[in-house]
Enzyme design. Structure first.
Site, mmCIF file in Angstrom:
data_model
loop_
_atom_site.group_PDB
_atom_site.id
_atom_site.type_symbol
_atom_site.label_atom_id
_atom_site.label_comp_id
_atom_site.label_asym_id
_atom_site.label_seq_id
_atom_site.Cartn_x
_atom_site.Cartn_y
_atom_site.Cartn_z
ATOM 1 N N CYS A 128 10.216 -0.948 11.190
ATOM 2 C CA CYS A 128 9.699 0.300 10.614
ATOM 3 C C CYS A 128 8.366 0.687 11.250
ATOM 4 C CB CYS A 128 9.550 0.142 9.107
ATOM 5 S SG CYS A 128 8.856 1.620 8.341
ATOM 6 N N CYS A 147 5.856 2.249 8.899
ATOM 7 C CA CYS A 147 5.189 1.319 7.975
ATOM 8 C C CYS A 147 4.111 0.512 8.708
ATOM 9 C CB CYS A 147 6.168 0.324 7.390
ATOM 10 S SG CYS A 147 7.712 1.006 6.830
ATOM 11 N N ASP A 148 4.438 0.057 9.909
ATOM 12 C CA ASP A 148 3.614 -0.972 10.552
ATOM 13 C C ASP A 148 2.895 -0.526 11.821
ATOM 14 O OD1 ASP A 148 4.536 -2.730 8.592
ATOM 15 O OD2 ASP A 148 6.333 -3.188 9.745
#
Ligand code: NAP
Length: 338
Positions: A140, A143-144
């Protein structure tokens, strides 16, 4: 004496809270069926880990994935949908009313069910990948990606997700190498063109990722050139896997017909192998897999449920005690953990 497990009766339970589940909820709620959305943890589906959505009709400037989900949810709540952000851990579809075990043991009893549990990211299943997941290995970018400022990154995959991830990662990374196993990308032309035009992105085609190196965090990605068989290590501090998804259907194995890849088999668009259980979105559809097509299937499932309930009525309840029957609109609409 241990407390008796709670049981609730609803007309329609909707499993999943992505575009399919929430569109089904909007339609069921407007049909006065007071649906209960069992949203899953984390709730909201794949749009929650997507940034710009540019192809959802009605948003000419684009919309952020989480914002789109929030709007779906608010619209469903407005007409009386109730939400439970928990996972369904077991189902009994042998007879109506259907029984669903939720979270820590609450039983939901439903006259009809719509399954819209979506799909989950696929992994390469390499030893290093498992070990370093969350420590430089991710599925992701949204997300990261933030954690990889000025780092060299590798993205695996040749589809739209891989292009999208690579493009997103350029916001932070010094360079992104897209590694794809074939000589041709699968991604749409527009996404390929964007990625190819980006000065921070390069491509390694006909190449496989064979391992991820590092003890505490990612220190390199081992690749194999398929034509020559040559193995080498790319310097990288992060690996983003974007190789597609698997349907979130494990809880229904044995209860419903699934195909060889685990997608729920439907006929007549949304009907599953069990009468009264319907399915919509990415847990069914491996072909289109768009937010808008999932929403369309959610709408169809809701209309099919409405017709089914008008023809079959309420299922007789055998469990008398402890059932909080919820048959009318106007109950609590906020999230209640179970
Ligand atoms: P996808 O289209 O199925 O592509 C998966 C890619 O991963 C393929 O290139 C595949 O290689 C590769 N792959 C699969 N298993 C692999 C393995 N074990 N090792 C190495 N490579 C592997 O999946 P997706 O990119 O997630 O897209 C899914 C759907 O969502 C598509 O319909 C796509 O258009 C849509 N989507 C749209 C957008 C957008 O429009 N912004 C963004 C994301 C996704 P092969 O090509 O060799 O099979």
């Amino acid at each position: 004496m241990p407390a008796a497990a709670a049981i609730r009766k609803v007309r329609v339970a909707i499993l999943g809270s992505g575009p399919a589940g929430l569109t089904a909820a909007i339609y069921c709620a407007r049909a006065d069926l007071t649906p209960l959305v069992i949203g899953g943890v984390p709730a909201g589906g794949q749009l929650m880990i997507t940034t710009d959505v540019e192809n959802y009709p009605g948003f000419p400037e684009g919309v952020q994935g989480p914002e789109l989900i929030e709007k779906f949810r608010a619209q469903a709540a407005r007409f009386g949908t109730e939400f439970v952000d928990a996972n369904v851990t077991a189902v009994d579809f042998r007879r109506r009313p259907f029984r669903l075990t939720v979270g820590s043991g609450t039983t939901i009893v439903a006259d009809a069910v719509i399954i819209a549990t979506g799909a989950n990211a696929r992994w390469l299943n390499l030893r290093g990948e498992q070990r370093l997941r969350g420590h430089g290995v991710s599925a992701c970018a949204t997300c990261d990606g933030f954690f990889f400022k000025d780092k060299e990154l590798v993205t695996v995959g040749g589809g739209d997700s891989a292009m999208e991830e690579a493009l997103f990662l350029t916001k932070f990374a010094s360079h992104v190498t897209v590694v794809h196993r074939r000589s041709e990308l699968r991604a749409s032309r527009i996404m390929q063109d964007r990625a190819r035009a980006h000065p921070k992105i390069s491509f390694l085609l006909d190449t496989e990722v064979v391992d991820v190196l590092g003890t505490v965090t990612v220190e390199g990605v081992k690749i194999k050139h398929r034509r020559t068989g040559k193995v080498e290590t790319l310097p990288a501090q992060g690996l983003f896997v974007a190789i597609g998804h698997d349907p979130a259907s494990e809880s229904f194995r044995g209860a419903l017909e699934l195909d060889a890849k685990g997608y729920i088999v439907t006929h007549d668009v949304t009907r599953t192998s069990v009468e009264g259980v319907f399915a919509a979105g990415d847990v069914v559809d491996h072909r289109y897999r768009q937010a808008v097509s999932a929403a369309g299937l959610g709408c169809m499932a809701a209309l099919d449920v409405e017709k089914f309930l008008s023809e079959h009525g309420e299922a007789p309840m055998e469990i008398a005690a402890g059932v909080a029957a919820q048959t009318r609109k106007g109950k609590s609409r906020h999230v209640r953990p179970m």
